[in-house]
Every structure is written in C-alpha cells, then in structure tokens.
Design a protein around this motif. Structure first.
Motif, PDB file in Angstrom:
ATOM      1  N   PHE A  66     -39.208  69.227  33.413  1.00 25.77           N
ATOM      2  CA  PHE A  66     -40.615  68.971  34.237  1.00 25.77           C
ATOM      3  C   PHE A  66     -41.642  69.503  33.564  1.00 25.77           C
ATOM      4  N   ASP A  72     -42.655  68.133  30.159  1.00 23.69           N
ATOM      5  CA  ASP A  72     -43.323  67.004  29.825  1.00 23.69           C
ATOM      6  C   ASP A  72     -44.625  67.199  30.484  1.00 23.69           C
ATOM      7  N   LEU A  73     -45.080  68.099  31.405  1.00 25.25           N
ATOM      8  CA  LEU A  73     -46.147  68.233  32.048  1.00 25.25           C
ATOM      9  C   LEU A  73     -47.105  68.896  30.665  1.00 25.25           C
ATOM     10  N   LEU A  74     -46.739  69.604  30.079  1.00 24.82           N
ATOM     11  CA  LEU A  74     -47.571  70.082  28.965  1.00 24.82           C
ATOM     12  C   LEU A  74     -47.708  69.075  27.845  1.00 24.82           C
TER      13      LEU A  74
END
Lengths: 234, 234
Positions: A218, A221-223
């Motif tokens: 999570f 993938d946010l980054l």
DNA sequence: ACCTGAACACCGTTCAAGT
DNA sequence: ACCTGAACACCGTTCAAGT
C-alpha cells in the motif's frame, strides 16, 4: 579429536573473511542479532574471539560485511542489477526489484535494524541504488525527481518499512499493553474506533503490528503512483 | 562540601524519576546517545549508578521514558493533541502536526534511533496517534484507509525519515567514500550522472546525505496527496 | 601467516547492606 | 524511603606471544 595429519576433516578449514561472514549471518538468522557477539561468533567457528580480528577489522566492519552479503543475496535473487526495462514501464520494473529485495529482507529479520545502524556505504549497495535510479531515469525521470524519489522511498527502497512498534512476543507485554489501552480508552476515541473495525478479524494483531505484505505494498504503491504523476506532468 | 544542615543547597534535592529523565535527555542531547550509560548518567546527577535503579526499573524503562518526554514536548509545542480541524481540510492540519513533531525531533538527534529501538507503546504516543487518526477520520477517511495511512507514513508520522546512510563527519570517512566512488564510478553511470547534476551546487552534500527539510516535505506531500486522492475517490 | 592468553576498560544489573 | 559497595556476568579490543 581431529588428527593434524588429516586435511579432509572439514573442521580444519582455516578461517577466512567469507567464512566469518557466513557464520555471522547464520548466527544472526538463527538466534537474533543481539546474540551476535564476537565471543559467540568465535565459539560458533570453534576458535578464540581474538582470531576474528585477523580477518575482520572490528565489529563495525563485520556488520558492514553482513549488509554487503545481504545485498549480494538480493542481486543473486534477481539475477543481476542490470537496468532492463519491463515493457510495461518503469513502475512495475521498480516495484518488482523492491519486492525482490523485500523477500530477501524477510529471511533476515535483523536486517532493518543493522542497516539503519550503518553509516558506511558499501559497493553492492551503491550498485543497488544505481539500478533503482537507472530504472527511473530510463523511464523518463529527471535527475532531480529521481533524487527526490530515492529520499521519499527511504528504507522502503530496500524492501522494508521500519515499523514504529513491533509486537511484544511475550504475553506479558501484550497484557500490559491491553491494560494500558483499557485505561486510556476514553481518551482515544479514534484509535479505539479504528481498532474495533479494522483489527477485529485478525485476533493476533494489535496496534502497531500489522506490517504484512499488504501494508508494505500500500505504502509503496502510494509513493510510486505519486511519482508517476509528477514524472508525467513535467 | 555541602553542609548536611543546609537544605537550600540545590545539590541536596533528591532524585526522582523526572529528574533522572531530564538529566538523561540533557546528556543525550549534549554528548550523544552512545554516552548515555547508567554510570555516566549517575555521575551527571552526582550519585552512584545503582541509585538510578530506585527510580527507574532498568535502562529499557529509561529509554521508554525518554520517548515519552519527547512526545510530551511535541504536545506542548502544539498546545495539545485535540482534534481541531483547519478549515482548509484534513491535509494541512495533519501536515502541520507532523511538521511540528519534526521541529521537536530536530532538537534531539538521538530520537529516531531510540524510537526505532523501542517496542513498547507509551501513553503519550497513543494519544499522538489518536490525534493523527482523528484528523483523518474527521476529514472523511474510513477506518481502513486511516489504518493504511498510518502504516504508509511510518516514521514520517513522527516527523523524521530514517536516512539510509548519514554523513560521516570524519574527513577520513569522506575520503574513503570518495575513493570508493571513484573506483566504482564506471559501474554506476546513473548515480554519477545524478550526483553531477543534483549535488554539485551544495559542496558538503554527498550521496546519502541530503535529508533536509525539502526532502522530508517532498516525501510527506507525496503520501498526503496520494491519500487525499484515495479518500476522495471512494 | 594465522591463531591465542591474558589483560584492559568498559557495560547493565543483583543483592545485601547502610542511613 | 532512599542510596551505596562489592560483585557478577557480560561486552569489544589491544598487545605481546606462540606455532
């Protein structure tokens, strides 16, 4: 007793830096980093503690060597650190490399703490970072954005995310923590609400311990998606 | 020599847990966390090492206390940990709280390492996390997204980002690092290219050391804007 | 070239004892 | 109630010495 005249016996193979490092890795994996002392390591190798100093400058150098071995293991797991782009683009290529690093890290629980205690660069680590950066540059990043990206990823670039509070494995600690939570509950409405909803289906999960693969991905993938947006909009 | 009959002399104030913690904090700030030993701390307080154990269970408890004091300092800096929303929304509120935490962290260079070595929750830390979570929940986050967000932020939630490699302050270390870079240069085209472009205007910056406010905020904003996108799209 | 013994200067901590 | 002395079981490391 080992015969002096019998060179076949494996006990007789002399120490070397690599043998010392392999033994150190095994000891740390098996019994934890806190038991990795020069004296214990020597015992493991059937030798006196002082003999180690002939092959390794001091304990700091030993830990540096451990980090280098770990990175070598990542490289071996991936094949090499060449920059070859996935046809789907930089993002999945980078994601895969980082998740490969993570699978290796997970085999060596001591790794995050040791890595974060080091201040010295090792050659293998430089090549790892070069690979990460190369994937981004070939994927259309500016040097500046690539540089920011490395900082933003932090320890995640190496496949781990330093958890702020890990589980106490002692039941003692768990009970104390629960008692504290019960006391403070009224002051912590949001935390209590979240725990009630999010944690209840996983009984051995308590606040501060949920760092499973899902949480790691999570955050990663946010980054990565954030970086992709900035790459595309320049 | 202090007269036994003179209670005015400040030397005579007895030890207490808070006095021990204050002295420990001062010692760590002034001379570094590695010099914070029970014996040194006792000397600082003009007392024998064993006296400390009357006020603090052991060194672990001392370090826990240090973390709690630090969090209390953050709370004091902000006023309190109440969840009061900025009218501009959850994002700037949270950003401000985290940057406040950071200004406090920067006063105590030992903080990241000590925090990451702890496994025990403290009450003040729970209240801090409750505040962060509350800002998100009141801002429209689900419990699930709030939970993921806490993990994704990791140590950044507390105002620091564990740098993977900090600067060697010794010129020795710098020279060695530069020699290694020169050797490996040909194998590290992307890294060399980036350094040439990004780092050249800041002479005392070398790879692995750029964790200034800019890098911290870049990473923080990457995460916060990513979270905002997911909050809005549910 | 490689390994060792004895010793040094540290740690955190226990425990019985002092006031 | 609060502090201490002596001791224990550890550390990493140096240095002269052995083979």
């Amino acid at each position: 007793m080992v015969s002096d005249a019998d060179p076949i016996t494996t006990e007789r193979v002399p120490l070397s830096k690599t043998r010392v490092l392999e033994a150190a890795m095994g000891l740390a994996d098996r019994t934890g980093i806190e038991t990795l002392t020069m004296r214990n390591l020597a015992q493991e190798l059937g030798v006196e503690a002082m003999s180690l100093y002939y092959h390794v400058a001091n304990k700091e150098a030993l830990l540096d060597g451990l980090v280098d071995s770990l990175l070598a293991e990542i490289e071996h797991e991936r094949g090499d650190f060449e920059v070859v782009q996935d046809q789907a683009g930089w993002l999945p290529t980078m994601r895969n490399l980082i998740l490969t690093a993570r699978t290796v890290m997970l085999r060596h629980p001591w790794a995050p703490r040791v890595i974060e205690s080091r201040t010295t660069m090792t050659p293998t680590l430089l090549r790892y970072f070069n690979a990460l950066l190369g994937i981004m540059i070939e994927g259309g990043f500016s040097n500046d954005l690539g540089h920011h990206a490395m900082h933003a990823l932090g320890s995640r670039a190496l496949g781990f995310n330093q958890e702020l509070f890990e589980p106490d494995n002692t039941d003692q600690g768990d009970e104390e923590a629960e008692a504290m939570m019960a006391d403070l509950g009224p002051q912590l409405p949001y935390l209590m609400g979240m725990l009630a909803e999010v944690v209840h289906d996983d009984p051995d999960t308590t606040l501060g311990w949920c760092d499973d693969q899902t949480e790691f991905e999570f955050g990663l993938d946010l980054l990565l998606t954030g970086l992709e947006a900035r790459r595309a909009s320049r």
